[in-house]
Scaffold this motif. Structure first.
Motif, PDB file in Angstrom:
ATOM      1  N   ASP A  26       0.823  -1.216   0.000  1.00  0.00           N
ATOM      2  CA  ASP A  26       0.000   0.000   0.000  1.00  0.00           C
ATOM      3  C   ASP A  26       0.856   1.265   0.000  1.00  0.00           C
ATOM      4  N   ALA A  27       1.994   1.204   0.695  1.00  0.00           N
ATOM      5  CA  ALA A  27       2.847   2.384   0.813  1.00  0.00           C
ATOM      6  C   ALA A  27       3.516   2.759  -0.500  1.00  0.00           C
ATOM      7  N   ILE A 318     -12.462   3.234  -7.522  1.00  0.00           N
ATOM      8  CA  ILE A 318     -11.081   3.594  -7.801  1.00  0.00           C
ATOM      9  C   ILE A 318     -10.216   3.389  -6.569  1.00  0.00           C
ATOM     10  N   GLU A 319     -10.806   3.526  -5.380  1.00  0.00           N
ATOM     11  CA  GLU A 319     -10.037   3.359  -4.148  1.00  0.00           C
ATOM     12  C   GLU A 319      -9.595   1.912  -3.934  1.00  0.00           C
ATOM     13  N   ASP A 323      -5.841  -2.970  -4.787  1.00  0.00           N
ATOM     14  CA  ASP A 323      -6.215  -4.311  -4.322  1.00  0.00           C
ATOM     15  C   ASP A 323      -6.608  -5.201  -5.494  1.00  0.00           C
ATOM     16  N   ALA A 324      -7.315  -4.646  -6.466  1.00  0.00           N
ATOM     17  CA  ALA A 324      -7.709  -5.406  -7.649  1.00  0.00           C
ATOM     18  C   ALA A 324      -6.480  -5.858  -8.425  1.00  0.00           C
ATOM     19  N   PHE A 325      -5.506  -4.972  -8.561  1.00  0.00           N
ATOM     20  CA  PHE A 325      -4.273  -5.314  -9.267  1.00  0.00           C
ATOM     21  C   PHE A 325      -3.554  -6.466  -8.569  1.00  0.00           C
ATOM     22  N   MET A 337      -9.914  -8.936 -15.377  1.00  0.00           N
ATOM     23  CA  MET A 337     -10.106  -8.165 -14.151  1.00  0.00           C
ATOM     24  C   MET A 337     -10.219  -6.688 -14.515  1.00  0.00           C
ATOM     25  N   VAL A 338     -11.311  -6.063 -14.093  1.00  0.00           N
ATOM     26  CA  VAL A 338     -11.515  -4.630 -14.326  1.00  0.00           C
ATOM     27  C   VAL A 338     -11.985  -3.970 -13.034  1.00  0.00           C
ATOM     28  N   VAL A 339     -11.763  -2.684 -12.962  1.00  0.00           N
ATOM     29  CA  VAL A 339     -12.256  -1.877 -11.856  1.00  0.00           C
ATOM     30  C   VAL A 339     -13.364  -0.982 -12.381  1.00  0.00           C
ATOM     31  N   ARG A 340     -14.541  -1.088 -11.756  1.00  0.00           N
ATOM     32  CA  ARG A 340     -15.653  -0.225 -12.134  1.00  0.00           C
ATOM     33  C   ARG A 340     -15.463   1.109 -11.418  1.00  0.00           C
TER      34      ARG A 340
END
Length: 343
Positions: A26-27, A318-319, A323-325, A337-340
């Motif tokens: 995360d950092a 987006i936040e 995590d999705a990656f 894998m996509v981010v809505r």
């Protein structure tokens, strides 16, 4: 009424602030609010609906020369995204146009119209399909099978990472392009069932259940003619051991080593490249953009005819993009894998 082109807008964006060592933490990232200026002549503003997370992005987080420049520290990352024009000073891209572009990792994108490409909306299908089988994912599978490995009628094809975005498409395209037998590798029995029941594979290898080489020998007793590699490591070694004389391999990715802190050992049986007269060729999609027209025509037809199954793993917000990656890199996705982001 206020003219949206003459006003500012705010955009939530994800930036890389530290080069990851091993698995991204995360950092290594920060989320910022950026104020976008009023539009200039020839510019558009796009509300992103979906953004893509892909394995190649891990390499861009590292310093060093590669086929694509690394992400700059302290700047917003980029990647595939689709959305809709919400403000425009370009006659070619009026408000409401659905577009695909490379300004992902943000909820609102802004730039010159040349950075945005209109896409045709498919009734009953999300715009995200243009990040998957109708976009870079599908083109990657098509190029690897045709231009790189030269698929031939009756080939026995082996695909690693077969339940992922490219792999799930490659198996189906191999079947449509004339393969005689298609074998895929994935992690776990549930993904294995998807390979054989949904993605056109004749046999599935569960790499978590035992040595890949032993399972491949059972699944392909007459050997492998074409290997589409998304994984590297033990999968590449297994493929080299199983390939028939004159076999061809399209090397698309090596995800097994993307987060390794030390170099991953190469195959121990590379002598077979010589003794079997094998051809191994790596590729990146940027060198093959000239095939996008041919691919687009064929895939649009196959998709409209219902001959291509398309699955997505969707993460909201987006936040949650980082995590999705990371989940995608660990195999937490089925299909693309996509981010809505919005919409």
């Amino acid at each position: 009424m206020t003219d949206a082109t003459s006003t500012t807008a705010r955009s939530t964006q994800v930036q890389l602030v530290r080069r990851p060592q091993g698995w991204p933490d995360d950092a290594d990232f920060r989320t910022v609010e950026v104020e976008l200026p009023p539009l200039g002549d020839g510019e558009v503003r796009v509300a992103n609906e979906f953004m893509s997370v892909d394995p190649y992005m891990r390499g861009r987080m590292n310093e060093g020369k590669s086929y694509i420049p690394p992400f700059a520290l302290g700047e917003t990352m980029t990647g595939g995204a689709v959305g809709r024009v919400v403000a425009s000073r370009s006659d070619g891209l009026p408000v409401g146009t659905a577009v695909r572009h490379d300004l992902g990792w943000r909820d609102v994108a802004q730039g010159t119209a040349s950075r945005f490409r209109p896409v045709q909306e498919v009734p009953g299908t999300s715009l995200s399909v243009h990040l998957g089988v109708l976009g870079m994912t599908g083109l990657t599978a098509f190029v690897g099978l045709t231009a790189i490995a030269g698929i031939e009628e009756g080939d026995t094809v082996f695909v690693s990472g077969a339940a992922g975005a490219v792999g799930s498409t490659a198996g189906q395209l191999a079947r449509l392009l004339g393969a005689g037998r298609v074998i895929g590798s994935a992690g776990g029995p549930e993904k294995g069932r998807l390979l054989t029941e949904r993605y056109g594979y004749d046999a599935a290898i569960d790499y978590k259940a035992g040595p890949v080489a032993e399972q491949l020998a059972q699944a392909a007793p007459d050997g492998v003619d074409l290997y589409f590699d998304n994984v590297g490591g033990d999968h590449l070694e297994a493929a080299l051991g199983a390939m028939n004389r004159g076999g061809r391999a399209a090397l698309c990715g090596a995800i097994v080593g993307y987060n390794a802190e030390e170099p991953v050992p190469g195959p121990r049986n590379m002598f077979r490249i010589i003794t079997q007269g094998l051809t191994l060729k790596g590729f990146t999609l940027g060198d093959w953009a000239h095939l996008s027209g041919e691919f687009g025509e064929k895939m649009a037809t196959w998709f409209a005819e219902g001959r291509i199954n398309h699955d997505e793993t969707v993460v909201d917000g987006i936040e949650n993009a980082v995590d999705a990656f990371r989940s995608m890199m660990r195999g937490g996705n089925v299909g693309k894998m996509v981010v809505r982001v919005g919409g």
